[in-house]
Enzyme design. Structure first.
Site, short mmCIF file in Angstrom:
data_model
loop_
_atom_site.label_atom_id
_atom_site.label_comp_id
_atom_site.label_asym_id
_atom_site.label_seq_id
_atom_site.Cartn_x
_atom_site.Cartn_y
_atom_site.Cartn_z
N ASP A 61 0.78 -1.17 -0.17
CA ASP A 61 -0.14 -0.07 -0.13
C ASP A 61 1.00 1.32 0.06
O ASP A 61 1.77 1.48 0.92
CB ASP A 61 -0.86 -0.07 1.23
CG ASP A 61 -1.48 1.25 1.51
OD1 ASP A 61 -1.56 1.95 0.80
OD2 ASP A 61 -2.04 1.63 2.74
N GLU A 71 -3.72 4.06 -2.69
CA GLU A 71 -4.05 3.84 -1.11
C GLU A 71 -5.49 3.97 -1.00
O GLU A 71 -6.00 3.04 -0.50
CB GLU A 71 -3.16 4.73 -0.13
CG GLU A 71 -3.80 4.01 1.35
CD GLU A 71 -3.00 4.87 2.40
OE1 GLU A 71 -2.67 4.05 3.57
OE2 GLU A 71 -2.55 5.88 2.07
N GLU A 72 -5.91 5.07 -1.53
CA GLU A 72 -7.34 5.35 -1.27
C GLU A 72 -8.41 4.31 -1.99
O GLU A 72 -9.46 3.82 -1.61
CB GLU A 72 -7.81 6.76 -1.69
CG GLU A 72 -7.24 7.71 -1.13
CD GLU A 72 -5.85 8.22 -1.11
OE1 GLU A 72 -5.09 9.08 -0.35
OE2 GLU A 72 -5.20 7.69 -2.15
#
Length: 525
Positions: A296, A314-315
């Site tokens: 991540d 990541e989101e």
């Protein structure tokens, strides 16, 4: 309706189990108020302790939840606007000091009144919302059961929900059912936010996520992020997953099994052989099929902008694996020598696109096997890169920082008792810290390679996402391996090249040859 009755029956079963457990607990004179782990997190939860038990502090809130479980005919929550009003009412009953913004409340109304089809809306208010309310009614008993069972998961290892503070390694095991209750709290914005910022904890309520819909410009990606979350609740309303998810703060230290904390000398003298590299010019890390740590590209605050306007690597991962969001409740920002590992987060959504083109594209059935702890064999490693380092990323201290951060994430630590058997588990990664963060992808790819190798991982799968700067990554890795270089040899090459980038004027720096071309030319000379 079917779901509330099922939840009511399950609630009675859980209460019966809790009662039996409490008899034993009372004999030992150890009520909820005596738990040190609960004490660290209680201020961040919407619950309180009464008579040695956890409970909702507001009878009115319980009445609202009970009405919601019976469907819109009882609760009168039949639209986005009435849902928005209900959220305000629930928060007021908890005396939460921070009022939700007008845009947040309007965001809820907009999504459920205008962005949903009539069919989706009917199912949401008649089935999903009642199921979420049932989960919330059971939240106190679920959390108590969690604490009562937490000491039995791994002998001698604390696993209860608590703040996993910086500079201290620790792990928390949460059932997927408890995570569903926690995320339901997030949806209704029931978590108190006082002191979260001062204690370096990210926001976990969904108000800013929904509020982002009320803004100028195109925001379809925000709408689709919410669609992923809504889909998650739809899935668990019909069948709550039976497994567990673990969240671990990893610390790079001598206790990690290293003979010394890694400094420049550590890296330059390493004789560890380099692991094989698989370069993928297409495909996604989360779609890889072998057992590997999936990186991540994290913000130091876990989740980054997942619950705000962010929509990059990541989101997106947090949207398709929403259980990751639970870690934002109790994991403060990462320090330089820290990483976060999450094992077992289930994937629920398909998607297409990236950033502004991100779109939810339907249901995803996660078929990953479960381990002995009931966790999906999905291992996600959050490591945060330097942000906008510019030319300073070539300084020795910055190279060291990135190498150590990656090593912390990739190292398999066996302290006291191994809970993960990671033989054959490699690393799946890509352009870590290279997009919005501005890192040099050639430097970062080799830094990760030496970290993967130093951690004795059997392979690195590298996803270039079609980045032109890495078109000859495969050629470079094959060249390095053919020369029999070790981790230390590559480190010294990285330092040598970086020193050249740092010398001279800014104009000359900008016209310097890239690392890969430099390696190829100097190695063939």
């Amino acid at each position: 309706m079917l779901w509330p009755h099922l939840y009511e029956r399950n609630l009675q079963l859980h209460l019966s189990r809790i009662k039996k457990k409490k008899v034993k607990e009372n004999k030992e004179n150890r009520g909820m108020e005596r738990r040190e782990d609960l004490e660290t997190i209680l201020a961040y939860l919407p619950l309180e302790i009464q008579d040695s038990s956890l409970s909702w502090p507001s009878s009115h809130l319980v009445e609202v939840l009970e009405a919601l479980t019976k469907g819109p005919s009882h609760s009168r929550v039949v639209s986005g606007q009435t849902l928005s009003d209900c959220i305000s009412d629930m928060r007021q009953s908890l005396s939460l000091t921070c009022h939700l913004s007008y845009t947040a409340l309007q965001g809820y109304a907009l999504f459920f009144d205008e962005k949903m089809s009539k069919e989706e809306s009917s199912r949401w208010f008649n089935e999903v919302l009642p199921a979420m309310a049932c989960l919330l009614l059971r939240f106190p008993s679920l959390l108590e059961l969690h604490y009562l069972n937490s000491e039995n998961i791994i002998s001698g290892v604390e696993t209860g929900l608590r703040v996993l503070s910086s500079n201290k390694a620790g792990i928390v095991f949460l059932s997927q059912e408890l995570i569903g209750a926690l995320l339901s709290c997030s949806f209704f914005c029931l978590f108190p936010i006082d002191d979260r910022g001062s204690n370096r904890l990210p926001n976990i309520n969904f108000d800013k996520l929904f509020g982002s819909l009320i803004s100028t410009g195109r925001n379809e990606h925000q709408e689709n992020k919410i669609r992923c979350i809504i889909h998650y609740f739809q899935r668990i309303s019909s069948c709550i997953p039976p497994g567990f998810v673990s969240f671990e703060r990893k610390i790079l230290s001598i206790e990690s099994g290293l003979e010394a904390f890694p400094d420049e000398g550590f890296w330059s003298t390493s004789t560890v052989n380099l692991c094989p590299v698989e370069v993928h010019t297409s495909g996604l890390i989360e779609d890889q099929s072998v057992e590997a740590l999936e990186v991540d590209f994290a913000n130091k605050y876990l989740g980054g902008g997942a619950l705000r306007k962010g929509c990059v690597q990541e989101e997106i991962r947090f949207m398709i694996n929403p259980e990751l969001i639970a870690g934002m409740l109790f994991l403060p920002a990462m320090e330089v020598s820290e990483a976060i590992q999450v094992v077992g987060a289930e994937r629920f959504s398909h998607y297409t696109g990236y950033s502004s083109s991100f779109r939810f594209s339907g249901d995803y059935i996660d078929t990953k096997e479960r381990d002995v702890f009931g966790r999906r064999k999905t291992r996600i490693i959050a490591i945060d890169a330097l942000r906008h380092p510019g030319i300073s990323q070539y300084k020795p201290e910055c190279l060291l920082r990135e190498a150590n951060k990656a090593l912390c994430g990739f190292l398999h630590v066996c302290k006291n008792q191994c809970i993960d058997h990671e033989d054959g588990v490699g690393v799946a990664t890509g352009n870590w810290g290279c997009g919005a963060y501005g890192g040099d992808p050639e430097i970062k790819s080799l830094l990760q390679w030496i970290a993967v190798s130093q951690a004795r991982r059997p392979f690195m799968s590298y996803y270039t996402f079609g980045l032109e700067a890495l078109h000859n990554l495969n050629q470079v890795t094959e060249l390095v391996i053919s020369k029999g270089w070790t981790v230390g040899d590559v480190w010294k090459k990285l330092v040598e090249y970086s020193n050249q980038r740092l010398r001279g004027s800014k104009k000359r720096r900008e016209t310097k040859v890239g690392l890969f071309d430099w390696l190829i030319s100097t190695s063939s000379a």
